[in-house]
Design a protein around this motif. Structure first.
Motif, PDB file in Angstrom:
ATOM      1  N   SER A  16      70.948  30.198  82.739  1.00 48.40           N
ATOM      2  CA  SER A  16      69.867  30.420  81.763  1.00 48.40           C
ATOM      3  C   SER A  16      68.651  29.541  82.000  1.00 48.40           C
ATOM      4  N   LEU A  17      68.615  28.797  83.103  1.00 49.54           N
ATOM      5  CA  LEU A  17      67.424  28.003  83.406  1.00 49.54           C
ATOM      6  C   LEU A  17      66.192  28.900  83.493  1.00 49.54           C
ATOM      7  N   HIS A  18      66.370  30.111  83.977  1.00 47.37           N
ATOM      8  CA  HIS A  18      65.249  31.030  84.172  1.00 47.37           C
ATOM      9  C   HIS A  18      64.624  31.511  82.859  1.00 47.37           C
ATOM     10  N   ARG A  19      65.277  31.238  81.736  1.00 49.63           N
ATOM     11  CA  ARG A  19      64.743  31.685  80.454  1.00 49.63           C
ATOM     12  C   ARG A  19      63.733  30.701  79.864  1.00 49.63           C
ATOM     13  N   ALA A  20      63.528  29.576  80.525  1.00 47.60           N
ATOM     14  CA  ALA A  20      62.565  28.580  80.045  1.00 47.60           C
ATOM     15  C   ALA A  20      61.143  28.977  80.423  1.00 47.60           C
ATOM     16  N   HIS A  21      60.192  28.597  79.587  1.00 46.50           N
ATOM     17  CA  HIS A  21      58.785  28.840  79.877  1.00 46.50           C
ATOM     18  C   HIS A  21      58.248  27.836  80.899  1.00 46.50           C
ATOM     19  N   SER A  22      58.971  26.745  81.101  1.00 45.09           N
ATOM     20  CA  SER A  22      58.618  25.773  82.136  1.00 45.09           C
ATOM     21  C   SER A  22      59.858  24.921  82.411  1.00 45.09           C
ATOM     22  N   VAL A  23      59.943  24.414  83.637  1.00 45.05           N
ATOM     23  CA  VAL A  23      61.104  23.617  84.054  1.00 45.05           C
ATOM     24  C   VAL A  23      60.623  22.437  84.885  1.00 45.05           C
ATOM     25  N   THR A  24      61.143  21.267  84.567  1.00 44.33           N
ATOM     26  CA  THR A  24      60.870  20.051  85.327  1.00 44.33           C
ATOM     27  C   THR A  24      61.995  19.794  86.323  1.00 44.33           C
ATOM     28  N   ILE A  79      62.655  23.158  79.750  1.00 47.76           N
ATOM     29  CA  ILE A  79      63.890  22.482  80.160  1.00 47.76           C
ATOM     30  C   ILE A  79      63.537  21.361  81.131  1.00 47.76           C
ATOM     31  N   ASP A  80      63.903  20.160  80.749  1.00 50.39           N
ATOM     32  CA  ASP A  80      63.736  18.990  81.607  1.00 50.39           C
ATOM     33  C   ASP A  80      64.978  18.886  82.487  1.00 50.39           C
ATOM     34  N   GLY A 104      59.226  13.332  86.802  1.00 51.89           N
ATOM     35  CA  GLY A 104      59.576  14.051  85.590  1.00 51.89           C
ATOM     36  C   GLY A 104      58.646  13.766  84.429  1.00 51.89           C
ATOM     37  N   THR A 105      58.143  12.542  84.331  1.00 55.06           N
ATOM     38  CA  THR A 105      57.262  12.198  83.214  1.00 55.06           C
ATOM     39  C   THR A 105      55.985  13.028  83.251  1.00 55.06           C
ATOM     40  N   GLU A 106      55.329  13.090  84.410  1.00 57.39           N
ATOM     41  CA  GLU A 106      54.110  13.891  84.512  1.00 57.39           C
ATOM     42  C   GLU A 106      54.407  15.374  84.318  1.00 57.39           C
ATOM     43  N   ALA A 107      55.527  15.848  84.868  1.00 55.24           N
ATOM     44  CA  ALA A 107      55.879  17.257  84.719  1.00 55.24           C
ATOM     45  C   ALA A 107      56.104  17.614  83.255  1.00 55.24           C
ATOM     46  N   ASN A 108      56.784  16.749  82.521  1.00 52.74           N
ATOM     47  CA  ASN A 108      56.996  17.003  81.090  1.00 52.74           C
ATOM     48  C   ASN A 108      55.675  16.983  80.324  1.00 52.74           C
ATOM     49  N   GLN A 109      54.786  16.062  80.682  1.00 54.13           N
ATOM     50  CA  GLN A 109      53.478  16.025  80.025  1.00 54.13           C
ATOM     51  C   GLN A 109      52.704  17.315  80.269  1.00 54.13           C
ATOM     52  N   LEU A 110      52.748  17.814  81.505  1.00 54.47           N
ATOM     53  CA  LEU A 110      52.060  19.062  81.818  1.00 54.47           C
ATOM     54  C   LEU A 110      52.675  20.236  81.068  1.00 54.47           C
ATOM     55  N   ALA A 111      53.983  20.238  80.908  1.00 56.52           N
ATOM     56  CA  ALA A 111      54.646  21.324  80.183  1.00 56.52           C
ATOM     57  C   ALA A 111      54.157  21.384  78.741  1.00 56.52           C
ATOM     58  N   LEU A 112      54.059  20.221  78.081  1.00 60.32           N
ATOM     59  CA  LEU A 112      53.563  20.195  76.706  1.00 60.32           C
ATOM     60  C   LEU A 112      52.088  20.553  76.645  1.00 60.32           C
ATOM     61  N   LEU A 113      51.325  20.120  77.650  1.00 57.05           N
ATOM     62  CA  LEU A 113      49.906  20.461  77.691  1.00 57.05           C
ATOM     63  C   LEU A 113      49.713  21.976  77.803  1.00 57.05           C
ATOM     64  N   LEU A 114      50.473  22.620  78.687  1.00 54.43           N
ATOM     65  CA  LEU A 114      50.340  24.071  78.856  1.00 54.43           C
ATOM     66  C   LEU A 114      50.750  24.805  77.591  1.00 54.43           C
ATOM     67  N   ALA A 115      51.791  24.315  76.912  1.00 55.29           N
ATOM     68  CA  ALA A 115      52.194  24.933  75.642  1.00 55.29           C
ATOM     69  C   ALA A 115      51.097  24.784  74.602  1.00 55.29           C
ATOM     70  N   ARG A 116      50.457  23.614  74.559  1.00 53.84           N
ATOM     71  CA  ARG A 116      49.353  23.392  73.608  1.00 53.84           C
ATOM     72  C   ARG A 116      48.189  24.322  73.910  1.00 53.84           C
ATOM     73  N   ALA A 131      53.779  13.968  73.634  1.00 55.69           N
ATOM     74  CA  ALA A 131      53.240  14.461  72.354  1.00 55.69           C
ATOM     75  C   ALA A 131      52.192  13.500  71.820  1.00 55.69           C
ATOM     76  N   TRP A 132      52.463  12.199  71.917  1.00 57.12           N
ATOM     77  CA  TRP A 132      51.483  11.192  71.479  1.00 57.12           C
ATOM     78  C   TRP A 132      50.212  11.272  72.314  1.00 57.12           C
ATOM     79  N   LEU A 133      50.363  11.370  73.632  1.00 55.97           N
ATOM     80  CA  LEU A 133      49.218  11.382  74.536  1.00 55.97           C
ATOM     81  C   LEU A 133      48.331  12.601  74.302  1.00 55.97           C
ATOM     82  N   LEU A 134      48.947  13.733  73.958  1.00 54.49           N
ATOM     83  CA  LEU A 134      48.216  14.991  73.802  1.00 54.49           C
ATOM     84  C   LEU A 134      47.744  15.237  72.377  1.00 54.49           C
ATOM     85  N   GLY A 135      47.990  14.289  71.481  1.00 56.61           N
ATOM     86  CA  GLY A 135      47.566  14.463  70.095  1.00 56.61           C
ATOM     87  C   GLY A 135      48.358  15.511  69.351  1.00 56.61           C
TER      88      GLY A 135
END
Length: 377
Positions: A204-212, A184-185, A83-95, A117-121
């Motif tokens: 409503s899980l399907h309404r997320a732009h990414s899911v972990t 959605i994590d 989950g940690t890597e998946a969440n990091q990738l989700a924020l990276l793709l949003a950035r 958020a810290w890792l990605l600046g």
């Protein structure tokens, strides 16, 4: 010698008294698949190192995201370390889509959101209250109104402390109204999708732009077995990377898979193998049975605690996490119970601070555990 020491000195996640964390006993058929992956050692960074493994990963990451996004023609998923890597990738793709996004999460969010958020600046996440363990919708509405975009809201389907699921439909409605994106994590709760009895909890899980998702929780895989799902294959294009010795143009022009765009890692294990073996052997019905039995046990344990006058139950379990504490006991006494049980080799329980009180936490993840055995401990 060291394996023997590890065996004798490690808590056994299959033991009914080992219930502190989101740490499952691996399925007997997934463990040898993991051993086979280690012995064959295909490296998932170029097709010529792992032709069969890459085909297997494609066969797995096509139907799995379709469970989340049944109405989009080409959903996709990445295999991650958890989950940690998946969440990091989700924020990276949003950035990469929008620039320096402002993340909004609740106090119940997994710590990896803030770390990502810290890792990605990115700006430090706006953390809104989570009274009673759930994201506060009024606070979310206020945050969406008063913070400048681009905005990314991260909701949780299965919190670490209580196993609760944020009100996903209401959150999705608010993000749509205020033109924010939603991640959605569902690392803990995502596999409920396999259960006809419990999948409604993920409406409503399907309404997320990414899911972990994390199948080394309610999927009983040896760690690691994380997944990041997205509704469209092109959502992953930002991860493309070119290294001529791994994904030469003539190879990709010939139609060979470009595996460098499937991860931020270079060498990576074929973790798809053990997941595919599990799905091949058990199917949807087999996984649903394991999930349903596990959740039934958690509710039964909650019933036993609720009927015992010497114990106080926090709330009915949403998934399989049960919080409780001795009645008429202060937090200092509760805090001493957990290490005492651990040091005596009697039980491994977790802890959670909710509503400004400390609770003992039993995270039940063994489908073969009976509540009577847990309660007797």
């Amino acid at each position: 010698t060291l394996v023997t020491a590890l065996t004798e000195g490690a808590p056994d996640p299959a033991h009914p008294h080992c219930a502190a964390h989101l740490h499952t006993p691996p399925l007997a058929l997934a463990a040898p698949a993991d051993l086979a992956a280690s012995a064959l050692n295909p490296s998932m960074d170029s097709w010529d190192q792992a032709p069969a493994a890459s085909a297997l990963e494609t066969a797995l990451t096509t139907p799995l995201p379709a469970e989340i996004y049944p109405h989009t023609p080409q959903p996709d998923a990445l295999i991650t370390t958890g989950g940690t890597e998946a969440n990091q990738l989700a924020l990276l793709l949003a950035r990469e889509r929008h620039g320096p996004v402002q993340t909004i999460c609740a106090a119940n969010a997994h710590h990896s959101i803030t770390r990502a958020a810290w890792l990605l600046g990115l700006p430090q996440p706006v953390v809104i209250p989570a009274p009673n363990g759930l994201m506060d919708l009024t606070a979310l509405r206020h945050a969406l109104i008063h913070h400048q975009g681009p905005l990314l809201v991260t909701a949780t389907a299965g919190t670490t402390d209580t196993g609760q699921i944020d009100p996903l439909t209401d959150i999705a409605d608010l993000t749509t109204t205020h033109n924010a994106e939603l991640h959605i994590d569902a690392a803990y709760g995502g596999p409920l999708l396999f259960s006809p009895t419990h999948r409604h909890a993920l409406r409503s899980l399907h309404r997320a732009h990414s899911v972990t998702l994390d199948l080394h929780k309610l999927g009983w895989q040896p760690a690691s077995a994380g997944i990041l799902a997205v509704p469209h294959h092109h959502d992953l294009h930002a991860l493309h990377h070119h290294a001529p010795y791994l994904n030469a143009d003539d190879d990709t022009d010939a139609g060979l898979p470009d595996l460098l765009g499937r991860s931020l890692r270079t060498p990576r294990r074929p973790d798809a193998l053990k997941i595919a073996v599990t799905l091949q052997a058990l199917g949807r019905d087999g996984l649903a049975d394991l999930i349903d039995r596990t959740l039934t046990t958690a509710h039964h344990l909650a019933d036993l605690i609720d009927k015992n006058p010497t114990l106080e139950l926090y709330d009915r379990p949403t998934i399989s996490t049960v919080l409780f504490r001795p009645t008429h006991t202060d937090d200092t006494t509760v805090a001493t119970i957990r290490p005492s049980l651990l040091n005596q080799g009697h039980a491994v329980l977790g802890r959670a601070r909710i509503s400004n009180r400390l609770w003992l936490k039993a995270t039940l993840l063994n489908p073969h555990t009976t509540p009577d055995v847990v309660f007797a401990s």
